[in-house]
Write a protein that holds these residues in place. Structure first.
Motif, PDB file in Angstrom:
ATOM      1  N   LYS A 193       5.818  14.509   3.094  1.00  0.00           N
ATOM      2  CA  LYS A 193       5.487  13.116   3.370  1.00  0.00           C
ATOM      3  C   LYS A 193       4.231  12.772   2.566  1.00  0.00           C
ATOM      4  N   VAL A 194       4.209  11.557   2.022  1.00  0.00           N
ATOM      5  CA  VAL A 194       3.036  11.048   1.315  1.00  0.00           C
ATOM      6  C   VAL A 194       2.580   9.791   2.048  1.00  0.00           C
ATOM      7  N   LEU A 195       1.300   9.771   2.419  1.00  0.00           N
ATOM      8  CA  LEU A 195       0.709   8.619   3.086  1.00  0.00           C
ATOM      9  C   LEU A 195      -0.254   7.944   2.126  1.00  0.00           C
ATOM     10  N   VAL A 196      -0.183   6.626   2.045  1.00  0.00           N
ATOM     11  CA  VAL A 196      -1.091   5.851   1.203  1.00  0.00           C
ATOM     12  C   VAL A 196      -1.820   4.856   2.089  1.00  0.00           C
ATOM     13  N   THR A 197      -2.879   4.243   1.552  1.00  0.00           N
ATOM     14  CA  THR A 197      -3.784   3.467   2.389  1.00  0.00           C
ATOM     15  C   THR A 197      -3.563   1.956   2.379  1.00  0.00           C
ATOM     16  N   SER A 198      -2.566   1.465   1.651  1.00  0.00           N
ATOM     17  CA  SER A 198      -2.354   0.014   1.621  1.00  0.00           C
ATOM     18  C   SER A 198      -0.893  -0.317   1.328  1.00  0.00           C
ATOM     19  N   GLU A 199      -0.533  -1.544   1.646  1.00  0.00           N
ATOM     20  CA  GLU A 199       0.820  -2.011   1.333  1.00  0.00           C
ATOM     21  C   GLU A 199       1.047  -2.010  -0.174  1.00  0.00           C
ATOM     22  N   TRP A 200       0.009  -2.404  -0.929  1.00  0.00           N
ATOM     23  CA  TRP A 200       0.139  -2.442  -2.388  1.00  0.00           C
ATOM     24  C   TRP A 200       0.429  -1.042  -2.934  1.00  0.00           C
ATOM     25  N   ASN A 231       3.963  10.876 -14.565  1.00  0.00           N
ATOM     26  CA  ASN A 231       4.963  11.899 -14.263  1.00  0.00           C
ATOM     27  C   ASN A 231       4.339  13.077 -13.531  1.00  0.00           C
ATOM     28  N   VAL A 232       3.097  13.427 -13.887  1.00  0.00           N
ATOM     29  CA  VAL A 232       2.400  14.519 -13.202  1.00  0.00           C
ATOM     30  C   VAL A 232       2.172  14.146 -11.737  1.00  0.00           C
ATOM     31  N   GLU A 233       1.718  12.924 -11.487  1.00  0.00           N
ATOM     32  CA  GLU A 233       1.490  12.480 -10.103  1.00  0.00           C
ATOM     33  C   GLU A 233       2.785  12.488  -9.297  1.00  0.00           C
ATOM     34  N   LYS A 234       3.872  12.024  -9.907  1.00  0.00           N
ATOM     35  CA  LYS A 234       5.171  12.043  -9.220  1.00  0.00           C
ATOM     36  C   LYS A 234       5.584  13.470  -8.894  1.00  0.00           C
ATOM     37  N   SER A 235       5.380  14.373  -9.839  1.00  0.00           N
ATOM     38  CA  SER A 235       5.728  15.775  -9.639  1.00  0.00           C
ATOM     39  C   SER A 235       4.921  16.392  -8.499  1.00  0.00           C
ATOM     40  N   ILE A 236       3.620  16.117  -8.477  1.00  0.00           N
ATOM     41  CA  ILE A 236       2.771  16.655  -7.407  1.00  0.00           C
ATOM     42  C   ILE A 236       3.187  16.086  -6.054  1.00  0.00           C
ATOM     43  N   CYS A 237       3.445  14.792  -5.987  1.00  0.00           N
ATOM     44  CA  CYS A 237       3.866  14.177  -4.731  1.00  0.00           C
ATOM     45  C   CYS A 237       5.175  14.769  -4.220  1.00  0.00           C
ATOM     46  N   SER A 238       6.033  15.191  -5.144  1.00  0.00           N
ATOM     47  CA  SER A 238       7.322  15.767  -4.731  1.00  0.00           C
ATOM     48  C   SER A 238       7.159  17.104  -4.010  1.00  0.00           C
ATOM     49  N   LEU A 239       5.982  17.711  -4.102  1.00  0.00           N
ATOM     50  CA  LEU A 239       5.713  18.970  -3.391  1.00  0.00           C
ATOM     51  C   LEU A 239       5.504  18.750  -1.896  1.00  0.00           C
ATOM     52  N   TYR A 240       5.318  17.508  -1.503  1.00  0.00           N
ATOM     53  CA  TYR A 240       4.982  17.182  -0.113  1.00  0.00           C
ATOM     54  C   TYR A 240       6.178  16.607   0.631  1.00  0.00           C
ATOM     55  N   LEU A 287       0.549  14.669   2.432  1.00  0.00           N
ATOM     56  CA  LEU A 287      -0.561  14.271   1.573  1.00  0.00           C
ATOM     57  C   LEU A 287      -0.984  12.860   1.956  1.00  0.00           C
ATOM     58  N   TRP A 288      -2.261  12.691   2.316  1.00  0.00           N
ATOM     59  CA  TRP A 288      -2.840  11.381   2.608  1.00  0.00           C
ATOM     60  C   TRP A 288      -3.773  11.101   1.455  1.00  0.00           C
ATOM     61  N   THR A 289      -3.413  10.126   0.614  1.00  0.00           N
ATOM     62  CA  THR A 289      -4.156   9.918  -0.619  1.00  0.00           C
ATOM     63  C   THR A 289      -4.462   8.447  -0.863  1.00  0.00           C
ATOM     64  N   ALA A 290      -5.437   8.220  -1.700  1.00  0.00           N
ATOM     65  CA  ALA A 290      -5.752   6.867  -2.159  1.00  0.00           C
ATOM     66  C   ALA A 290      -5.339   6.782  -3.624  1.00  0.00           C
ATOM     67  N   HIS A 291      -4.830   5.636  -4.028  1.00  0.00           N
ATOM     68  CA  HIS A 291      -4.368   5.468  -5.402  1.00  0.00           C
ATOM     69  C   HIS A 291      -4.609   4.018  -5.784  1.00  0.00           C
ATOM     70  N   GLY A 304       9.473   5.738  -7.490  1.00  0.00           N
ATOM     71  CA  GLY A 304      10.352   6.805  -7.019  1.00  0.00           C
ATOM     72  C   GLY A 304       9.725   7.804  -6.064  1.00  0.00           C
ATOM     73  N   VAL A 305       8.563   7.494  -5.524  1.00  0.00           N
ATOM     74  CA  VAL A 305       7.920   8.377  -4.546  1.00  0.00           C
ATOM     75  C   VAL A 305       7.930   7.666  -3.192  1.00  0.00           C
ATOM     76  N   LYS A 306       8.692   8.228  -2.260  1.00  0.00           N
ATOM     77  CA  LYS A 306       8.762   7.654  -0.922  1.00  0.00           C
ATOM     78  C   LYS A 306       7.427   7.886  -0.233  1.00  0.00           C
ATOM     79  N   SER A 307       6.828   6.803   0.273  1.00  0.00           N
ATOM     80  CA  SER A 307       5.542   6.914   0.943  1.00  0.00           C
ATOM     81  C   SER A 307       5.536   6.027   2.177  1.00  0.00           C
TER      82      SER A 307
END
Length: 161
Positions: free
Chosen positions: A114-121, A103-112, A92-96, A130-133
């Motif tokens: 790897k999770v990619l985010v767009t910034s260090e922040w 908790n819903v977002e954490k649960s959805i991310c756990s389906l992947y 999942l490559w997402t912006a946040h 608790g979501v490794k990205s």
């Protein structure tokens, strides 16, 4: 390498990211299975010659080549990403933009896988919740910047992005 990519193809925020990624894949001569989210709208883009034909072929080809063995990259919002292509490897490559994850977002991310985010922040926020990205920065896409004549109205302030 064969893989799937699921993304919006339009002039909105993640659509802009997706089109930039797809143009880069085209320029590199790659042939992913492309699954578009929503309606395709390329009306605002200055695209390289041959890209639209390549895109049409990749979208048409995709449904015939669906399979769990191919890795899938999804460029999409966290909410809504629980609906995904069945694959043995999902990214999942997402912006946040918030300072925490629900908790819903954490649960959805756990389906992947790897999770990619767009910034260090964002990466710090995800890891603190608790979501490794990993970071995958958005990039500058020179094809999206070109002169466009507009009619200016006297006494009106125009904001352009």
């Amino acid at each position: 390498m064969n893989f799937n990519i699921e993304c919006p193809i339009n002039p909105l925020s993640l659509g802009q990211v997706s089109v930039g990624v797809l143009v880069e894949l085209y320029k590199r001569g790659l042939h992913p299975n492309i699954y578009n989210i929503g309606n395709v709208d390329l009306s605002v883009y200055n695209l390289p010659e041959g890209f639209v034909e390549w895109l049409q072929i990749r979208v048409k080809h995709a449904i015939r080549n669906i399979g769990k063995k191919l890795p899938t990259i999804a460029i999409w919002h966290i909410n809504g990403s629980h609906k995904k292509i069945a694959s043995n490897k999902n990214v999942l490559w997402t912006a946040h933009e918030c300072d925490s994850l629900t908790n819903v977002e954490k649960s959805i991310c756990s389906l992947y896988d790897k999770v990619l985010v767009t910034s260090e922040w964002s990466n710090e926020v995800f890891n603190a919740n608790g979501v490794k990205s990993e970071i995958c920065n958005n990039f500058f896409d020179s094809n999206s910047f070109f002169k466009k004549d507009i009619r200016k109205q006297e006494g009106v302030t125009n904001f352009l992005l």
